[in-house]
Design a protein around this motif. Structure first.
Motif, PDB file in Angstrom:
ATOM      1  N   ALA A 145       0.810  -1.357   0.138  1.00 44.95           N
ATOM      2  CA  ALA A 145      -0.042   0.105  -0.013  1.00 44.95           C
ATOM      3  C   ALA A 145       0.957   1.299   0.047  1.00 44.95           C
ATOM      4  O   ALA A 145       1.949   1.207   0.880  1.00 44.95           O
ATOM      5  CB  ALA A 145      -0.987  -0.011   1.086  1.00 44.95           C
ATOM      6  N   ASP A 146       0.817   2.113  -1.017  1.00 48.00           N
ATOM      7  CA  ASP A 146       1.515   3.207  -1.029  1.00 48.00           C
ATOM      8  C   ASP A 146       0.818   4.096   0.211  1.00 48.00           C
ATOM      9  O   ASP A 146      -0.074   3.849   0.945  1.00 48.00           O
ATOM     10  CB  ASP A 146       0.835   4.338  -2.506  1.00 48.00           C
ATOM     11  N   ALA A 147       1.981   5.195   0.566  1.00 45.55           N
ATOM     12  CA  ALA A 147       1.794   5.816   1.859  1.00 45.55           C
ATOM     13  C   ALA A 147       0.588   7.042   1.601  1.00 45.55           C
ATOM     14  O   ALA A 147       0.663   7.292   0.408  1.00 45.55           O
ATOM     15  CB  ALA A 147       2.807   6.769   2.300  1.00 45.55           C
ATOM     16  N   THR A 148      -0.291   6.992   2.420  1.00 48.63           N
ATOM     17  CA  THR A 148      -1.483   8.030   2.481  1.00 48.63           C
ATOM     18  C   THR A 148      -1.824   8.624   3.868  1.00 48.63           C
ATOM     19  O   THR A 148      -1.465   8.112   4.841  1.00 48.63           O
ATOM     20  CB  THR A 148      -2.606   6.899   2.142  1.00 48.63           C
ATOM     21  N   GLU A 149      -2.436   9.638   3.981  1.00 48.96           N
ATOM     22  CA  GLU A 149      -2.916  10.152   5.068  1.00 48.96           C
ATOM     23  C   GLU A 149      -3.897   9.398   6.026  1.00 48.96           C
ATOM     24  O   GLU A 149      -5.014   8.862   4.979  1.00 48.96           O
ATOM     25  CB  GLU A 149      -3.424  11.713   4.810  1.00 48.96           C
ATOM     26  N   ARG A 150      -3.843   8.928   7.088  1.00 50.35           N
ATOM     27  CA  ARG A 150      -4.784   8.094   7.649  1.00 50.35           C
ATOM     28  C   ARG A 150      -5.770   9.075   8.584  1.00 50.35           C
ATOM     29  O   ARG A 150      -5.431   9.953   9.038  1.00 50.35           O
ATOM     30  CB  ARG A 150      -4.086   7.178   8.697  1.00 50.35           C
ATOM     31  N   ALA A 151      -7.057   8.384   8.734  1.00 46.79           N
ATOM     32  CA  ALA A 151      -8.038   9.120   9.516  1.00 46.79           C
ATOM     33  C   ALA A 151      -7.507   9.444  11.011  1.00 46.79           C
ATOM     34  O   ALA A 151      -8.021  10.437  11.417  1.00 46.79           O
ATOM     35  CB  ALA A 151      -9.228   8.194   9.702  1.00 46.79           C
ATOM     36  N   TRP A 152      -6.535   8.619  11.268  1.00 45.87           N
ATOM     37  CA  TRP A 152      -6.217   9.047  12.631  1.00 45.87           C
ATOM     38  C   TRP A 152      -4.956  10.000  12.771  1.00 45.87           C
ATOM     39  O   TRP A 152      -4.352  10.778  14.077  1.00 45.87           O
ATOM     40  CB  TRP A 152      -5.761   7.746  13.675  1.00 45.87           C
ATOM     41  N   GLY A 153      -4.566  10.760  11.677  1.00 45.81           N
ATOM     42  CA  GLY A 153      -3.780  11.719  11.661  1.00 45.81           C
ATOM     43  C   GLY A 153      -2.194  11.409  11.227  1.00 45.81           C
ATOM     44  O   GLY A 153      -1.712  12.260  10.955  1.00 45.81           O
ATOM     45  N   GLY A 154      -2.047  10.247  10.979  1.00 43.24           N
ATOM     46  CA  GLY A 154      -0.695   9.983  10.705  1.00 43.24           C
ATOM     47  C   GLY A 154      -0.539   9.430   9.135  1.00 43.24           C
ATOM     48  O   GLY A 154      -1.558   9.873   8.350  1.00 43.24           O
ATOM     49  N   TYR A 155       0.690   9.340   8.686  1.00 47.33           N
ATOM     50  CA  TYR A 155       0.875   8.858   7.419  1.00 47.33           C
ATOM     51  C   TYR A 155       1.526   7.552   7.426  1.00 47.33           C
ATOM     52  O   TYR A 155       2.688   7.711   7.820  1.00 47.33           O
ATOM     53  CB  TYR A 155       1.752  10.217   6.772  1.00 47.33           C
ATOM     54  N   THR A 156       1.037   6.798   6.555  1.00 52.27           N
ATOM     55  CA  THR A 156       1.678   5.153   6.468  1.00 52.27           C
ATOM     56  C   THR A 156       1.462   4.621   5.251  1.00 52.27           C
ATOM     57  O   THR A 156       0.688   5.033   4.514  1.00 52.27           O
ATOM     58  CB  THR A 156       1.101   4.501   7.878  1.00 52.27           C
ATOM     59  N   GLY A 157       2.460   3.578   5.020  1.00 57.97           N
ATOM     60  CA  GLY A 157       2.201   2.768   3.697  1.00 57.97           C
ATOM     61  C   GLY A 157       3.011   1.453   4.164  1.00 57.97           C
ATOM     62  O   GLY A 157       3.406   1.498   5.255  1.00 57.97           O
ATOM     63  N   TYR A 158       2.799   0.391   3.290  1.00 57.59           N
ATOM     64  CA  TYR A 158       3.085  -0.797   3.711  1.00 57.59           C
ATOM     65  C   TYR A 158       3.755  -1.304   2.628  1.00 57.59           C
ATOM     66  O   TYR A 158       3.710  -1.384   1.289  1.00 57.59           O
ATOM     67  CB  TYR A 158       1.851  -1.834   3.948  1.00 57.59           C
ATOM     68  N   PHE A 159       4.922  -2.428   2.987  1.00 60.91           N
ATOM     69  CA  PHE A 159       5.450  -3.319   1.911  1.00 60.91           C
ATOM     70  C   PHE A 159       5.641  -4.626   2.623  1.00 60.91           C
ATOM     71  O   PHE A 159       5.392  -4.911   3.746  1.00 60.91           O
ATOM     72  CB  PHE A 159       6.778  -2.879   1.549  1.00 60.91           C
ATOM     73  N   ALA A 160       5.910  -5.832   1.679  1.00 57.78           N
ATOM     74  CA  ALA A 160       6.070  -6.962   2.524  1.00 57.78           C
ATOM     75  C   ALA A 160       7.580  -7.576   2.003  1.00 57.78           C
ATOM     76  O   ALA A 160       8.028  -7.213   0.885  1.00 57.78           O
ATOM     77  CB  ALA A 160       5.000  -8.165   1.366  1.00 57.78           C
ATOM     78  N   ASP A 161       8.058  -8.175   2.945  1.00 55.42           N
ATOM     79  CA  ASP A 161       9.434  -8.825   2.869  1.00 55.42           C
ATOM     80  C   ASP A 161       9.127  -9.984   2.000  1.00 55.42           C
ATOM     81  O   ASP A 161       8.186 -10.371   1.641  1.00 55.42           O
ATOM     82  CB  ASP A 161      10.146  -8.903   4.147  1.00 55.42           C
TER      83      ASP A 161
END
Length: 138
Positions: free
Chosen positions: A101-117
């Motif tokens: 998942a590309d980084a995005t602004e989250r409803a709780w106020g943070g900014y996160t994205g995901y990768f898999a190893d």
């Protein structure tokens, strides 16, 4: 019992591929590397990430890990800025990580994205501006 986690241990299918990803790709420095057995990294002042060959893991723990679908956990790496989230995601992808998942602004106020190893373990790269996020930054 103290409220503390000392090790996070993950069973991996191909320890050499795991080594290439974390050491060569992400640039992490191992605390311990026993080829064919285990790869360990200091992940915090009192925390070790242990990546253990699946056969050795199964021999000690007694059952093979489930491999259908996404493993039911995430590992998080918090950073101090939104720009660092993007930079870490780019580094992981350059190392061969599967984009989740590309980084995005989250409803709780943070900014996160995901990768898999290489084994599908999901890493969240997060900027968390709240007090709980500040607890985990160096």
């Amino acid at each position: 019992m103290e409220q503390r986690i000392s090790f996070v241990t993950l069973a991996v299918r191909d320890l050499d591929a795991t080594h290439r990803f974390y050491v060569d790709g992400l640039g992490w420095a191992p605390e311990m590397w026993v080829p064919g057995e285990v790869l360990m990294f200091r992940a915090g002042p009192l925390l070790v990430l242990s990546l253990w060959d699946e056969a050795a893991f199964t021999a000690e723990v007694g059952t093979a890990p489930a491999r259908d679908g996404v493993p039911p956990l995430t590992l998080a790496h918090n950073v101090a800025t939104r720009a660092e989230v993007d930079a870490v995601l780019a580094t992981a992808r350059a190392a061969g990580a599967e984009p989740v998942a590309d980084a995005t602004e989250r409803a709780w106020g943070g900014y996160t994205g995901y990768f898999a190893d290489p084994d599908g373990f999901r890493w969240e790269i997060a900027w968390n501006p709240g007090p709980i996020g500040e607890l985990v930054l160096p």
